[in-house]
Motif scaffolding. Structure first.
Motif, PDB file in Angstrom:
ATOM      1  N   TYR A   1     -11.885  -4.329   6.728  1.00  0.00           N
ATOM      2  CA  TYR A   1     -11.130  -3.246   6.082  1.00  0.00           C
ATOM      3  C   TYR A   1     -11.787  -1.880   6.299  1.00  0.00           C
ATOM      4  CZ  TYR A   1      -9.058  -7.290   3.863  1.00  0.00           C
ATOM      5  OH  TYR A   1      -8.429  -8.482   3.645  1.00  0.00           O
TER       6      TYR A   1
ATOM      7  N   VAL B   1      -9.106   0.717   6.810  1.00  0.00           N
ATOM      8  CA  VAL B   1      -7.922   0.634   5.962  1.00  0.00           C
ATOM      9  C   VAL B   1      -7.492   2.041   5.509  1.00  0.00           C
ATOM     10  CG1 VAL B   1      -9.158   0.401   3.771  1.00  0.00           C
ATOM     11  CG2 VAL B   1      -6.900  -0.642   4.042  1.00  0.00           C
TER      12      VAL B   1
ATOM     13  N   ASP C   1      -2.377   1.399   2.648  1.00  0.00           N
ATOM     14  CA  ASP C   1      -2.564  -0.058   2.738  1.00  0.00           C
ATOM     15  C   ASP C   1      -3.734  -0.554   1.887  1.00  0.00           C
ATOM     16  OD1 ASP C   1      -0.466  -0.428   4.462  1.00  0.00           O
ATOM     17  OD2 ASP C   1      -1.699  -0.189   6.261  1.00  0.00           O
ATOM     18  N   SER C   2      -4.256   0.280   1.009  1.00  0.00           N
ATOM     19  CA  SER C   2      -5.479  -0.070   0.278  1.00  0.00           C
ATOM     20  C   SER C   2      -5.318  -1.315  -0.595  1.00  0.00           C
ATOM     21  CB  SER C   2      -5.929   1.106  -0.589  1.00  0.00           C
ATOM     22  OG  SER C   2      -4.869   1.519  -1.446  1.00  0.00           O
TER      23      SER C   2
ATOM     24  N   ARG D   1      -4.226  -4.027   0.228  1.00  0.00           N
ATOM     25  CA  ARG D   1      -4.564  -5.224   1.009  1.00  0.00           C
ATOM     26  C   ARG D   1      -5.974  -5.719   0.731  1.00  0.00           C
ATOM     27  NH1 ARG D   1      -5.369  -5.356   6.079  1.00  0.00           N
ATOM     28  NH2 ARG D   1      -5.596  -3.140   6.551  1.00  0.00           N
TER      29      ARG D   1
END
Length: 391
Positions: A350, A353, A357-358, A360
């Motif tokens: 990540y 990232v 999309d955080s 996720r």
């Protein structure tokens, strides 16, 4: 500090709290029922404390007890059931008075709010610090471990869930093992419950130690409140939020070391520093998944300010630093440097990232919770090796 003095202070606090709570509750208590419950608690204390003392699970320093015993239990042991009888019925009457919150639902919310899956994260540092220093299990280790296992976590996460409600209602991961979604009518009772369950333990720990342990307890308690409470809200101050969160996990070890009279040499300081840096990384990475709901609720954090990508990379650097610090600790401390590797592997995917999309990263956060148990296993093995070498 002698046990009679500790027990006396504890009973005085319980009596004062019981009187205050009974007045606020405005309810007539059934004193015969209270007396019956008290008798049952005293009988159970006499039986089970005697059994545990006979089994060698804990002990009392002979020169610190008053002398009289019931079974094998010193008479001071009975201060705790008596205190419960003095304070808890009035607290129950206050929290369940007509028009108030349901006690059953409050306790269910309290169970979820305390994050049972994370209890060990604060109890283990305290217990390990005391046990490795004193090399024995005594009543203070048992009381402190119980405190950092449940009441401490109820206060830390319960207060957070009360004052983070605007963000939590927007957060789909709330309402399970990652925290309660507390309805507003349970906010005040939750704060009362947290205060009532923490105050007796804090009093015992305070009167059982010295100035250094009192300072460590004060630091730990202040961090616990300051992180979420209005007026302080350290969780909304970037960097200070991670520092305060890490203090939540390192301070129980500090309290245990201070109560046990540990000598703070360079090796011990490095271990505590590595643990603290690990805590900084854990908080920063954990904040990434909440960027969007926090921003919608107007709540700041290190992740909302510097963004998801930079926060994840900062967490990676901090975990590397924690492992590097452990390499400088006397043997077998460097073995614990390996603990940083699974966290790095979990977080690394990540590194790029985006804020959008955080959410996720919640997958990695759930793995992080499980990794803590694996790391605890490895750290325990290292401690056993240290115990055998230094015995």
């Amino acid at each position: 500090m002698s046990y009679p003095l500790v027990a006396g202070a504890f009973l005085a606090l319980a009596a004062g709290a019981g009187l205050l709570l009974a007045r606020r509750a405005g309810a007539a208590l059934s004193w015969p029922a209270v007396a019956l419950a008290g008798a049952a608690l005293i009988l159970l204390t006499a039986v089970f404390d005697s059994l545990m003392i006979a089994a060698g699970l804990f002990s009392y320093a002979p020169d610190l007890v008053a002398g009289p015993r019931i079974g094998l239990a010193p008479i001071e042991d009975f201060a705790y059931p008596i205190a419960a009888v003095l304070a808890l019925p009035a607290l129950w009457a206050l929290l369940t008075r007509p028009g108030g919150a349901s006690m059953g639902r409050l306790l269910r919310h309290a169970w979820v709010a305390s994050r049972p899956v994370s209890w060990v994260n604060t109890a283990f540092p305290f217990a390990a610090a005391m046990l490795l220093t004193t090399r024995e299990i005594d009543w203070l280790l048992v009381v402190g471990t119980i405190y950092y296992l449940v009441p401490y976590n109820l206060a830390m996460y319960g207060i957070n869930d009360v004052f983070d409600y605007p963000s939590d209602v927007r957060n789909p991961r709330k309402g399970g093992i990652e925290g309660a979604l507390l309805p507003p009518e349970y906010h005040r009772p939750m704060v009362w419950l947290a205060a009532a369950t923490n105050a007796p333990f804090l009093l015992i720990l305070l009167v059982s130690g010295d100035a250094l342990s009192a300072a460590a307890i004060a630091l730990s308690t202040f961090a616990l409140v300051a992180y979420s409470a209005p007026g302080l809200r350290f969780k909304e101050r970037p960097l200070l939020d991670s520092i305060t969160s890490s203090t939540h996990f390192v301070s129980p070890a500090l309290v245990g070391l201070a109560l046990a009279g540990a000598r703070f040499d360079s090796g011990l300081v490095l271990v505590l520093l590595a643990f603290f840096v690990w805590g900084l990384a854990a908080h920063a990475f954990g904040a990434v998944q909440d960027i969007l709901p926090d921003r919608e609720a107007g709540i700041g954090s290190i992740a909302t300010v510097i963004g998801a990508r930079r926060t994840v990379r900062l967490a990676l650097l901090l975990w590397i630093a924690a492992g590097a610090i452990m390499l400088a600790v006397p043997w077998p401390g460097p073995l614990a440097a390996l603990v940083a590797l699974p966290y790095l592997l979990n977080c690394l995917p990540y590194a790029n990232v985006s804020d959008a999309d955080s959410a996720r990263t919640n997958r990695a956060w759930r793995r992080f919770i499980l990794l803590n148990y694996f790391s605890g296993f490895l750290v325990t093995l290292t401690m056993i090796l240290f115990w055998s070498i230094s015995s």
